[in-house]
Design a protein around this motif. Sequence first.
Motif, PDB file in Angstrom:
ATOM      1  N   UNK A 157       0.847  -1.443  -0.296  1.00 39.93           N
ATOM      2  CA  UNK A 157       0.016  -0.088  -0.340  1.00 39.93           C
ATOM      3  C   UNK A 157       0.895   0.921  -0.185  1.00 39.93           C
ATOM      4  N   UNK A 158       1.504   1.263   0.738  1.00 41.22           N
ATOM      5  CA  UNK A 158       2.719   2.469   0.893  1.00 41.22           C
ATOM      6  C   UNK A 158       3.337   2.779  -0.711  1.00 41.22           C
ATOM      7  N   UNK A 159       4.503   1.929  -1.162  1.00 37.86           N
ATOM      8  CA  UNK A 159       4.666   1.441  -2.410  1.00 37.86           C
ATOM      9  C   UNK A 159       3.459   2.234  -3.965  1.00 37.86           C
ATOM     10  N   UNK A 160       2.274   2.190  -3.425  1.00 41.69           N
ATOM     11  CA  UNK A 160       1.382   2.535  -4.002  1.00 41.69           C
ATOM     12  C   UNK A 160       0.951   3.857  -4.324  1.00 41.69           C
ATOM     13  N   UNK A 197       4.812  -4.864  -8.085  1.00 43.41           N
ATOM     14  CA  UNK A 197       5.210  -6.549  -7.903  1.00 43.41           C
ATOM     15  C   UNK A 197       5.197  -7.116  -7.486  1.00 43.41           C
ATOM     16  N   UNK A 198       6.898  -7.072  -6.744  1.00 42.80           N
ATOM     17  CA  UNK A 198       7.681  -7.736  -5.918  1.00 42.80           C
ATOM     18  C   UNK A 198       6.705  -7.506  -4.958  1.00 42.80           C
ATOM     19  N   UNK A 199       6.298  -6.338  -4.313  1.00 40.28           N
ATOM     20  CA  UNK A 199       6.348  -5.421  -2.370  1.00 40.28           C
ATOM     21  C   UNK A 199       4.164  -6.681  -2.930  1.00 40.28           C
ATOM     22  N   UNK A 200       3.402  -7.133  -3.063  1.00 42.57           N
ATOM     23  CA  UNK A 200       2.605  -7.743  -2.921  1.00 42.57           C
ATOM     24  C   UNK A 200       2.981  -9.307  -2.419  1.00 42.57           C
ATOM     25  N   UNK A 241      -1.878   0.592 -13.634  1.00 37.67           N
ATOM     26  CA  UNK A 241      -3.012  -0.546 -14.243  1.00 37.67           C
ATOM     27  C   UNK A 241      -2.666  -1.661 -13.781  1.00 37.67           C
ATOM     28  N   UNK A 242      -1.432  -2.626 -13.104  1.00 37.68           N
ATOM     29  CA  UNK A 242      -1.442  -3.460 -12.940  1.00 37.68           C
ATOM     30  C   UNK A 242      -1.202  -3.579 -11.148  1.00 37.68           C
ATOM     31  N   UNK A 243      -1.321  -2.422 -10.932  1.00 35.00           N
ATOM     32  CA  UNK A 243      -1.352  -2.235  -9.062  1.00 35.00           C
ATOM     33  C   UNK A 243      -2.909  -2.007  -9.140  1.00 35.00           C
ATOM     34  N   UNK A 285     -11.964   3.942 -11.755  1.00 39.73           N
ATOM     35  CA  UNK A 285     -12.165   1.781 -11.200  1.00 39.73           C
ATOM     36  C   UNK A 285     -12.040   1.881 -10.236  1.00 39.73           C
ATOM     37  N   UNK A 286     -10.797   2.704  -9.454  1.00 41.74           N
ATOM     38  CA  UNK A 286     -10.234   2.458  -7.974  1.00 41.74           C
ATOM     39  C   UNK A 286     -11.244   3.531  -6.758  1.00 41.74           C
TER      40      UNK A 286
END
Length: 308
Positions: A157-160, A197-200, A241-243, A285-286
Motif C-alpha cells: 500500500x505504501x508503494x502505491x 509487483x514485488x511488494x505484493x 493498471x497492474x496495481x 475504477x479505483x
Amino acid sequence: MSEAPLVTIVALCHNHAPFLREALDSILAQTYPHLEVWLVDDASTDDSPAILREYAARHPSWHLHLLSENVGNCRAFNLAFRQSRGEFLIDFATDDVLLPERVGQQVAAFRQNDSTVGMVYSNAELIAEDGQLLGLHHRPDGHGGLLPSPTSGWVFAEVLRRYFISTPTMMMRRACLAQLGGYDETLAYEDFDFWVRASREWQFLYQDAVTTRKRKHPRSMSSKAYRRHDPYLASTIRVCAKALALARTPAEHAALATRLRWELRQAVRRHRHAEARELFGLLRQTTRPTLPDHALATWSRLFARNSK
C-alpha cells in the motif's frame, strides 16, 4: 554459518563516460569479495565502450556486453540477469557510486532477516554532476524521523501511495526477481513496476545506512520524467493498471487513488491531456472521484479541445 552468497552487480551504461571510471572503481573498492560483475553498454555513442573494454581486459572474470542498438534499461538488465548466478543482485547505473561497505552491509541485512524479504534498500547521498554533495535522499525531518519516511515489511500500500525508495540503493533477492520474470521490457523504466509487483508477495527492508551516491544530472533517467514527449508517463499508467489488478483491500485501493490523483495533477499541469484522461479512467475504477477530480478531468478535456 553457510558459505557467503554470490552477489551479481549488473553495471548498466549509456553515455556515462564522464562518470564511468569512478563507478567501476567503486565496484573494485567493495569490501565484500564474492562478486559477479556484468558490464552492459546500451549502445553508447561516447567513449564508454572503450572504457568498459579497458576494465574488462584488466579484470577477466568480469562479463562484458556491448549492445549494438539501444534496447532500454529493462531489456539490457534482463540480458545480464538471465545469465547471472548471484543469489542477490544490484542494478547499478554507472553514473552512480557504490560506497565500499555497500554490498557487505546489504548481504548481512538479508541474512539477518526472514527469507520473505525480497529487497533491501537504504539511504543515499545525492551528488551533482561534478560530485558535489547535495544532501541525502532520506533527510532528517527535525523531529527524529526522516523525509521521505522509509518503511519496512509488507509495503504494498505504501508503494502505491508515495515515492520513498531510492532506486540505486536496492539489492534484490534473485528468487524475488525470478518470480516476476525479471523486469517488464515493455516499460520505459523499471523501479515502480518492480516495487508494485514485488511488494505484493515479498517484504521490503530499509537499512538505516548511506550505501550509495546517486548522481543528479540533466541526462539521468529520472530527470526526463513528465517532459512533453517522454515515454515514462505512459509506463506509469500501465503500472498503475497492474496495481489496480493486484489491489485487494479498501486501504490498498485508497492508496492507489492517492497515487492516481498525484499523477493526474502532474499530467494536467504539463498538458499531457491524453494521459490525464487515462489516469482519470483508472481513478474511476479505483474509487468514486471527487469534485476536484472531475474538475481536473474537465479542464484537461476542454483545454485539449481548444488547443486543436
